[in-house]
Design a protein around this motif. Structure first.
Motif, short mmCIF file in Angstrom:
data_model
loop_
_atom_site.label_atom_id
_atom_site.label_comp_id
_atom_site.label_asym_id
_atom_site.label_seq_id
_atom_site.Cartn_x
_atom_site.Cartn_y
_atom_site.Cartn_z
N GLY A 85 -8.06 5.35 5.58
CA GLY A 85 -9.36 4.45 5.56
C GLY A 85 -8.68 3.84 3.86
O GLY A 85 -9.01 2.22 3.68
N PRO A 86 -8.70 4.25 2.98
CA PRO A 86 -7.90 3.96 1.70
C PRO A 86 -6.87 2.85 1.54
O PRO A 86 -6.14 3.55 2.53
N ARG A 87 -7.28 1.65 1.65
CA ARG A 87 -5.69 1.37 1.27
C ARG A 87 -5.80 0.26 -0.74
O ARG A 87 -4.54 -0.23 -0.97
N ASP A 88 -7.25 0.13 -1.31
CA ASP A 88 -6.23 -0.41 -2.57
C ASP A 88 -6.37 0.27 -3.55
O ASP A 88 -6.19 1.64 -3.59
N GLU A 89 -6.17 0.02 -4.86
CA GLU A 89 -4.91 0.84 -6.07
C GLU A 89 -6.48 2.15 -6.58
O GLU A 89 -6.06 3.03 -6.93
N GLN A 90 -7.33 1.22 -6.93
CA GLN A 90 -8.87 2.31 -6.79
C GLN A 90 -9.49 3.49 -5.95
O GLN A 90 -9.32 4.38 -6.47
N SER A 91 -9.10 2.53 -4.34
CA SER A 91 -9.41 3.79 -4.22
C SER A 91 -8.60 4.93 -3.73
O SER A 91 -8.42 6.22 -3.41
N TYR B 280 1.28 10.23 -3.38
CA TYR B 280 1.36 10.24 -2.16
C TYR B 280 2.08 11.53 -1.65
O TYR B 280 3.66 10.73 -1.97
N ASP B 281 2.35 12.30 -1.09
CA ASP B 281 2.90 12.89 -0.60
C ASP B 281 4.07 12.10 1.22
O ASP B 281 4.97 12.17 1.02
N SER B 282 3.13 11.91 2.20
CA SER B 282 3.66 10.84 3.06
C SER B 282 2.90 10.15 3.02
O SER B 282 1.50 9.70 2.87
N VAL B 283 3.28 9.14 4.47
CA VAL B 283 2.90 8.15 5.04
C VAL B 283 2.60 8.33 6.15
O VAL B 283 4.39 8.90 6.48
N TRP B 284 1.98 8.44 7.55
CA TRP B 284 1.35 8.36 9.07
C TRP B 284 1.82 7.02 9.57
O TRP B 284 0.26 6.26 9.63
N THR B 285 2.40 6.53 11.36
CA THR B 285 1.66 5.64 11.37
C THR B 285 1.78 6.47 12.58
O THR B 285 2.34 7.36 13.43
N ALA B 286 0.58 5.42 13.95
CA ALA B 286 0.56 5.93 14.71
C ALA B 286 0.26 5.06 16.12
O ALA B 286 1.07 3.74 15.68
N GLU B 287 0.72 5.39 17.39
CA GLU B 287 1.10 4.85 18.45
C GLU B 287 -0.37 5.20 19.91
O GLU B 287 -0.80 6.25 19.98
N THR C 41 0.66 -1.42 -0.23
CA THR C 41 0.12 -0.05 -0.57
C THR C 41 0.66 1.62 -0.19
O THR C 41 0.21 2.35 -0.59
N VAL C 42 1.91 1.33 0.74
CA VAL C 42 3.00 2.22 0.32
C VAL C 42 3.72 2.47 -0.86
O VAL C 42 4.32 3.32 -0.88
N ARG C 43 3.90 1.47 -0.86
CA ARG C 43 4.53 1.58 -2.23
C ARG C 43 3.09 2.17 -3.36
O ARG C 43 4.20 3.12 -4.26
N LEU C 44 2.44 1.83 -3.14
CA LEU C 44 1.01 1.92 -3.69
C LEU C 44 1.63 4.19 -3.84
O LEU C 44 1.42 4.45 -5.61
N ALA C 45 0.90 3.60 -2.73
CA ALA C 45 1.11 5.43 -2.35
C ALA C 45 2.35 6.06 -2.81
O ALA C 45 1.83 7.79 -3.58
N GLU C 46 3.08 6.05 -2.77
CA GLU C 46 3.90 6.05 -3.41
C GLU C 46 4.09 6.78 -5.23
O GLU C 46 4.52 7.82 -5.30
N SER D 140 11.74 5.28 -1.19
CA SER D 140 12.61 6.32 -1.74
C SER D 140 12.22 7.06 -1.33
O SER D 140 13.27 8.38 -1.55
N ARG D 141 11.23 7.95 -2.07
CA ARG D 141 10.58 9.03 -2.04
C ARG D 141 9.92 9.84 -0.76
O ARG D 141 9.91 10.86 0.07
N ILE D 142 8.73 8.89 -0.66
CA ILE D 142 7.59 9.02 0.37
C ILE D 142 8.13 9.61 1.37
O ILE D 142 8.73 8.80 2.33
N LYS D 143 7.20 10.52 2.00
CA LYS D 143 7.71 11.43 3.58
C LYS D 143 7.11 10.32 4.70
O LYS D 143 6.70 9.40 4.42
#
Length: 333
Positions: A317-323, A29-36, A20-25, A54-57
């Motif tokens: 929410g969105p995870r699949d390529e179409q969304s 997409y500018d960035s990907v975020w995780t939480a705790e 999913t992250v590779r696809l977003a890149e 290699s590029r996504i923040k």
């Protein structure tokens, strides 16, 4: 408006969002975020995804300050920023008394003062201008009446100005974000109410201050079904993510104009009536803080976000390529 993807908490070995992250890149997409919260940490998944992109923040939304000392967070951030070629965006937050006192075993007192000290110490570590000292009451360095001495990081940071965001809900905390941080991470944002709620608090922000709002996005022709998913999340946060005496999530819903509803929802949830609490969530609230429905409806409702002070949308929410592609086209197209 920049576009990011918020993955939330990592929960299990099967929850590997690498593709999913590779696809977003690839989609821009500018960035990907995780939480705790009180389970998995925010940094380890970012290191995992950072090694595979290699590029996504890479952002933490948010790392809890009571989980680590300021220098520990500074060290982790500095290391991860190096390993990913300067892609880290460090979001931190004070959390709330239920987690801080019940999970970390620390007092929640004076969260604003603690946050200010925390940020100051981290920036001293990254600047590496001199051995790190702090005279504040919350994180004294070196420890008074000890054999400890001031130290300077043996690692040279890749960047001495790692972008720093604060997760904040109350006006005073938002004002602190505008004063000392590079951006603000609102968990619940009602775009048409942001200026009314936080205009004064944001008045001290610099020109490049990034308001990176988290927003649930559900593409579904059945609007009611999509809103129900938002209501499930709100039920948990308003009802159970905080103590009865102090729930910052319920407080912010109240400041949005739904104080009576928030009090009622929390009372139902804490008395075990979770289904009734779910049905007590107003449609207007769920719809106002999210983007749900058919793509055309979402496109129309995006106009309120574009007219607001928000500068980045962190979609949940969105995870699949179409969304992910549809959201990309709607936001960036």
């Amino acid at each position: 408006m920049k576009l990011g993807l918020n993955l939330g908490y990592w929960q299990r070995s099967a929850d590997d969002a690498t593709e999913t992250v590779r696809l977003a890149e690839r989609l821009g997409y500018d960035s990907v975020w995780t939480a705790e919260a009180y389970g998995s940490d925010a940094f380890t998944p970012l290191a995992w995804y950072g090694a595979r992109t290699s590029r996504i923040k890479l952002g933490t939304s948010v790392a809890q300050i009571s989980a680590r000392t300021p220098v520990a967070t500074a060290m982790t951030a500095m290391t991860l920023d190096h390993l990913t070629g300067g892609r880290l965006m460090l979001g931190i937050g004070a959390s709330g008394p239920q987690v801080v006192e019940g999970w970390y075993g620390q007092r929640f007192a004076q969260p604003l003062a603690r946050t200010r000290e925390y940020v100051d110490i981290m920036r001293k570590v990254w600047r590496r201008e001199e051995p790190v000292t702090n005279d504040g009451r919350h994180y004294p360095l070196p420890l008074p009446d000890s054999i400890g001495k001031p130290l300077k990081s043996i690692t040279h940071p890749l960047r001495a100005d790692i972008p720093l965001y604060l997760g904040a809900e109350g006006p005073k905390n938002v004002a602190l974000s505008a004063e000392i941080a590079d951006g603000w991470l609102p968990l619940f944002a009602f775009p048409s109410k942001i200026r009314e709620m936080y205009g004064e608090a944001l008045s001290g922000a610099h020109a490049d201050f990034d308001i990176a709002a988290m927003v649930m996005v559900i593409i579904n022709d059945d609007v009611k079904q999509a809103l129900n998913a938002v209501k499930m999340m709100l039920t948990l946060y308003i009802g159970g993510m905080g103590a009865k005496q102090r729930n910052f999530h319920a407080d912010i819903i109240g400041r949005m104009g739904f104080a009576d509803a928030a009090e009622h929802i929390q009372a139902l949830y804490l008395s075990g009536k979770k289904d009734e609490a779910f049905h007590a969530i107003p449609d207007e609230l769920a719809d106002g803080i999210s983007l749900v429905g058919p793509a055309g409806r979402i496109k129309e409702r995006l106009e309120a976000w574009r007219a607001s002070p928000v500068t980045s949308l962190l979609v949940m929410g969105p995870r699949d390529e179409q969304s992910l592609t549809t959201v990309r086209d709607l936001v960036l197209g």
